[in-house]
Enzyme design. Structure first.
Site, short mmCIF file in Angstrom:
data_model
loop_
_atom_site.label_atom_id
_atom_site.label_comp_id
_atom_site.label_asym_id
_atom_site.label_seq_id
_atom_site.Cartn_x
_atom_site.Cartn_y
_atom_site.Cartn_z
CG PHE A 101 -29.28 24.71 26.88
CD1 PHE A 101 -30.30 25.41 26.47
CD2 PHE A 101 -28.99 23.27 26.63
CE1 PHE A 101 -31.02 24.82 25.20
CE2 PHE A 101 -29.72 22.72 25.45
CZ PHE A 101 -30.80 23.38 24.88
CG ASP A 102 -26.24 30.52 31.69
OD1 ASP A 102 -25.34 29.94 32.59
OD2 ASP A 102 -26.58 31.81 31.80
#
Length: 301
Positions: free
Chosen positions: A162-163
């Site tokens: 995930f960013d």
């Protein structure tokens, strides 16, 4: 007692996100519905090849046992019902016979059905459907159908990356960066290092995966990674936020603006979520990737 999907991780996914229907989609876009439908009828018994999100779905479903069904995957597609028959048959041919529910809208917007499903994730190859789903408050990503497929080297481990800002976290800090630059962003985050960031659209999914990680049974495991353009000292606020949520990630990469693709290639996720098209495009040449169409970066795109 009425049957419900409560207490399950519910993933809604479009046909093109799960299977490779790119040839059929090109025919649909460049021809007419009758020609497309004729081809799908002719191929009812020809299983479609796995698509970008296939590995993610297959591994999520592996958490189900005879004693407990923890994950539900539902097909949610603009396809017509006849084409939907081919999708179900493809799922069965590839060992995903536990996918038994689907909604096929024949061109109508499908995202409103996320509400009765109670979905924790919506994956679609239709960008506008993803935007509408995010506006309704559902974690959603536009699947880049030309992404590299998952490596297959970790068959017993579900890997998701995930960013941070505008994905796991809100875009509060990203707005500072976009409007005032890097120095202002770093100062803002250092000043607020002990103040948790507000939740972003994918925090509920990370929380659901964290609960799934606690399942004490042999079999599939989960490995998560935070892959962010942040660097020190802005890393502290991100980590303090996760601690405040009582959620752990297995790896954290604070890249300070370096291209993410090479690092993701080494992590080998089954899927990567980011809100900026440049990061997603860079990542897609290495790993399965999706664009979270939310936040200030998307507004400016």
């Amino acid at each position: 007692m009425a049957l419900t999907l409560d207490e399950k991780i519910v993933v809604a996914i479009s046909s093109r996100a799960l299977f490779d229907f790119e040839e059929e989609n090109r025919l649909f876009e460049n021809s007419n519905p009758a020609t497309y439908l004729k081809l799908q009828r002719e191929r009812l018994d020809v299983p479609a090849a796995p698509g970008v999100a296939f590995s993610l779905v297959k591994k999520l479903l592996a958490f189900n046992t005879e004693a407990q069904q923890r994950v539900e995957v539902v097909l949610l597609s603009r396809n017509d019902p006849i084409s939907g028959m081919r999708v179900f048959r493809s799922a069965k041919a590839h060992g995903l016979q536990s996918i038994q529910r689907g909604v096929f809208t024949q061109g109508r917007d499908p995202f409103s059905y996320l509400r009765p499903l109670g979905a924790q994730l919506f994956l679609s190859a239709n960008a506008e459907d993803v935007t509408q789903a995010l506006q309704l408050g559902y974690p959603a990503a536009h699947v880049y159908t030309d992404s590299m497929r998952a490596s297959g080297r970790h068959p017993q481990e579900l890997r998701i990356a995930f960013d941070g800002d505008a994905v796991l976290f809100s875009d509060e800090a990203e707005r500072i960066y976009q409007s005032q630059g890097l120095a202002a962003f770093q100062k803002h985050e250092a000043d607020k290092a002990s103040q948790p960031l507000p939740e972003g659209p994918f925090k509920p999914l990370l929380a659901a995966l964290h609960r799934l990680q606690q399942v004490d049974e042999p079999g599939m495991q989960i490995r998560t990674a935070l892959v962010t353009a942040r660097s020190a000292p802005a890393h502290e606020r991100a980590l303090n936020t996760l601690m405040d949520w009582k959620i752990d990630v297995d790896e954290a990469m604070f890249l300070g603006g370096l291209p993410k693709g090479g690092f993701l290639r080494e992590f080998e996720p089954d899927f990567f979520f980011d809100d900026q098209t440049g990061h997603v495009r860079n990542a897609a040449s290495h790993v399965p990737s999706g664009h979270v169409r939310s936040g200030v970066a998307h507004e400016k795109a």
